[in-house]
Write an enzyme that holds these catalytic residues in place. Structure first.
Site, PDB file in Angstrom:
ATOM      1  N   ASN A 215      -2.215  52.095 -61.706  1.00  0.00           N
ATOM      2  CA  ASN A 215      -1.376  52.047 -60.510  1.00  0.00           C
ATOM      3  C   ASN A 215      -1.320  53.433 -59.874  1.00  0.00           C
ATOM      4  O   ASN A 215      -1.970  54.365 -60.345  1.00  0.00           O
ATOM      5  CB  ASN A 215       0.030  51.531 -60.851  1.00  0.00           C
ATOM      6  CG  ASN A 215       0.671  52.341 -61.962  1.00  0.00           C
ATOM      7  OD1 ASN A 215       0.904  53.541 -61.830  1.00  0.00           O
ATOM      8  ND2 ASN A 215       0.956  51.683 -63.084  1.00  0.00           N
ATOM      9  N   ASP A 284       2.198  45.582 -66.243  1.00  0.00           N
ATOM     10  CA  ASP A 284       2.797  44.326 -66.674  1.00  0.00           C
ATOM     11  C   ASP A 284       1.779  43.432 -67.384  1.00  0.00           C
ATOM     12  O   ASP A 284       2.157  42.578 -68.194  1.00  0.00           O
ATOM     13  CB  ASP A 284       3.364  43.571 -65.464  1.00  0.00           C
ATOM     14  CG  ASP A 284       4.519  44.311 -64.815  1.00  0.00           C
ATOM     15  OD1 ASP A 284       5.350  44.863 -65.557  1.00  0.00           O
ATOM     16  OD2 ASP A 284       4.578  44.354 -63.565  1.00  0.00           O
ATOM     17  N   LYS A 294     -20.256  49.113 -71.343  1.00  0.00           N
ATOM     18  CA  LYS A 294     -20.081  48.931 -69.907  1.00  0.00           C
ATOM     19  C   LYS A 294     -20.600  47.559 -69.480  1.00  0.00           C
ATOM     20  O   LYS A 294     -21.736  47.178 -69.800  1.00  0.00           O
ATOM     21  CB  LYS A 294     -20.832  50.033 -69.142  1.00  0.00           C
ATOM     22  CG  LYS A 294     -20.710  49.892 -67.629  1.00  0.00           C
ATOM     23  CD  LYS A 294     -21.555  50.939 -66.918  1.00  0.00           C
ATOM     24  CE  LYS A 294     -21.532  50.712 -65.415  1.00  0.00           C
ATOM     25  NZ  LYS A 294     -22.397  51.652 -64.683  1.00  0.00           N
ATOM     26  N   PHE A 328      14.095  52.429 -64.281  1.00  0.00           N
ATOM     27  CA  PHE A 328      13.715  52.611 -62.880  1.00  0.00           C
ATOM     28  C   PHE A 328      13.285  51.266 -62.306  1.00  0.00           C
ATOM     29  O   PHE A 328      12.692  50.445 -63.003  1.00  0.00           O
ATOM     30  CB  PHE A 328      12.574  53.616 -62.749  1.00  0.00           C
ATOM     31  CG  PHE A 328      13.032  55.041 -62.601  1.00  0.00           C
ATOM     32  CD1 PHE A 328      12.860  55.721 -61.414  1.00  0.00           C
ATOM     33  CD2 PHE A 328      13.656  55.689 -63.662  1.00  0.00           C
ATOM     34  CE1 PHE A 328      13.286  57.031 -61.270  1.00  0.00           C
ATOM     35  CE2 PHE A 328      14.088  56.992 -63.527  1.00  0.00           C
ATOM     36  CZ  PHE A 328      13.909  57.665 -62.320  1.00  0.00           C
ATOM     37  N   LYS A 342      17.791  43.691 -63.067  1.00  0.00           N
ATOM     38  CA  LYS A 342      17.022  44.400 -64.097  1.00  0.00           C
ATOM     39  C   LYS A 342      17.955  45.122 -65.055  1.00  0.00           C
ATOM     40  O   LYS A 342      17.731  45.125 -66.276  1.00  0.00           O
ATOM     41  CB  LYS A 342      16.066  45.398 -63.425  1.00  0.00           C
ATOM     42  CG  LYS A 342      15.080  46.058 -64.377  1.00  0.00           C
ATOM     43  CD  LYS A 342      14.040  46.871 -63.607  1.00  0.00           C
ATOM     44  CE  LYS A 342      12.965  47.411 -64.533  1.00  0.00           C
ATOM     45  NZ  LYS A 342      11.897  48.125 -63.802  1.00  0.00           N
ATOM     46  N   LYS A 346      17.870  43.961 -69.026  1.00  0.00           N
ATOM     47  CA  LYS A 346      17.216  44.900 -69.942  1.00  0.00           C
ATOM     48  C   LYS A 346      18.205  45.851 -70.606  1.00  0.00           C
ATOM     49  O   LYS A 346      17.817  46.832 -71.234  1.00  0.00           O
ATOM     50  CB  LYS A 346      16.111  45.659 -69.198  1.00  0.00           C
ATOM     51  CG  LYS A 346      15.097  44.670 -68.610  1.00  0.00           C
ATOM     52  CD  LYS A 346      13.837  45.291 -68.093  1.00  0.00           C
ATOM     53  CE  LYS A 346      12.889  44.213 -67.558  1.00  0.00           C
ATOM     54  NZ  LYS A 346      11.604  44.762 -67.093  1.00  0.00           N
TER      55      LYS A 346
END
Length: 408
Positions: A215, A284, A294, A328, A342, A346
């Protein structure tokens, strides 16, 4: 003088003075620090001695003033090493463009720069120069480089400069500098003795030895939080995935790659921690199969099967026994709704939420805007500012929550 100045009593402070007209203000800085109970050691550059005499600073500090690296007065020690080891804090005021460049480049060609290379204590820099020099790309780059290494900067004020301009570049007033030093020492005690885990950066989930899913996380927010916690006296362990900057110099860093590796590192240290700030952007999902060689391009289409990774935040939230947990939430809509959901699911004590679709917010930028929530709702909103400043404010909220928790 603010009562918080008493926090400097008994501290050993090096006052570095470089060659600018604002050097005359250093006498007041030195005097105020000594009056507050600090043990001040002055190091001047040769240029600084042309603006204010060493005798003045020696009289005010009640310690010898150092200029020449080779002027060794005590054969039992190497002066610049001994002083660097004993210092609780170093202030450079004023700091010229030349000195800032030398520090950024790692030069050690005089007593001040050599001492700074040997020092491991925090550094506060108060620049003073012509406005065009202050805004020059090279100077800006050098200050950014030093900030990344953990140096703190006191921005110059706007006013009459020696060159005749009325603009930004004037050394911060001595009272402001002394107050900043006092506040730094006060903040230094807020998390003293606490063990803090910070996760940062983005995880990498490999498809094969050369390709992976990741990301846009730069690690900047998490790294800033680790630095802020360290500056507040905490024992910090930074568990970092992929990042675009170097980790803070004074923080113990564990490098990981995948979500699974980050989970293992967090669980290894979690039960000894007092505070966990999970700022990393963890994948995730990961590929079900990882090719050992490869993958070759064959078919026109390629289907990759993904499986869920273990939710680190939820895992430690369910396991926590007294740890203070900060999560976060990077969202693009319904920020408060998703953040509060959240936090509850959590088992977090705080959630730091932001709208990453907004300009100047989120991944791979130096600024952010965040909202901090607890179980009762919004605690505070921190407007657009540097991530380093947001990190400091966040950790001050954490420290305040811990103090309130002890009172209950």
């Amino acid at each position: 003088m603010n009562s918080s100045v008493s926090t400097v009593a008994g501290k050993t402070i090096i006052l570095g003075i470089t060659g600018g007209i604002a050097a005359y203000k250093s006498a007041t800085i030195c005097s105020r620090l000594v009056q507050a109970g600090a043990n001040v050691h002055v190091i001047m550059t040769e240029s600084a001695a042309k603006f204010i005499t060493p005798l003045t600073l020696q009289t005010l500090s009640r310690n010898p003033v150092l200029i020449d690296t080779f002027d060794e007065r005590n054969p039992a020690v190497v002066t610049h090493i001994d002083l660097a080891d004993r210092a609780d804090l170093i202030i450079i005021a004023p700091a010229t463009a030349n000195t800032i460049a030398k520090l950024a480049g790692g030069f050690g060609d005089d007593m001040l720069s050599t001492t700074l290379l040997a020092a491991t204590c925090p550094l506060i820099i108060a620049p003073a120069m012509n406005v065009h020099m202050y805004e020059h790309p090279a100077v800006v780059h050098n200050m950014e480089k030093l900030a990344e290494r953990g140096a703190l900067f006191l921005e110059p004020g706007t006013g009459q400069l020696a060159c005749g301009y009325v603009a930004k570049g004037r050394l911060a007033e001595p009272e402001e500098i002394v107050e900043a030093v006092a506040n730094w020492f006060a903040r230094r005690n807020q998390l003293a003795g606490k063990k803090v885990i910070v996760t940062a950066g983005g995880t990498v989930e490999r498809l094969d030895p050369v390709r992976y899913l990741t990301n846009d996380s730069s690690g900047k927010m998490g790294y800033a939080i680790a630095e802020a916690a360290y500056m507040m006296g905490a024992d910090v362990t930074l568990i970092s995935g992929r990042a675009t900057i170097a980790p803070p110099a004074h923080v113990h860093t564990i490098q990981v790659e995948s979500a699974e590796q980050m989970l293992e590192a967090v669980l290894e240290h979690f039960h000894q921690a007092d505070i966990v700030v999970k700022a990393a952007a963890v994948a995730d999902y990961r590929p079900v199969l990882q090719a050992k060689q490869k993958m070759k391009k064959t078919a026109d289409q390629l289907t990759i099967e993904l499986e869920k990774t273990t939710d680190i935040l939820q895992t430690i939230g369910e396991q926590k026994k007294g740890q203070f947990l900060v999560g976060f939430a990077a969202e693009t809509n319904n920020v408060e709704q998703y953040a509060m959901d959240k936090l509850r699911r959590k088992h977090c004590d705080l959630i730091v939420a932001n709208d990453v679709s907004a300009e100047g917010v989120g991944f791979d930028v130096d600024t952010n805007v965040v909202q901090i929530y607890n179980a009762a709702g919004l605690v505070t909103t921190i407007p657009l500012m540097q991530k380093s400043s947001i990190a400091t404010q966040l950790m001050e909220v954490v420290a305040a929550c811990l103090t309130e928790k002890r009172r209950l």
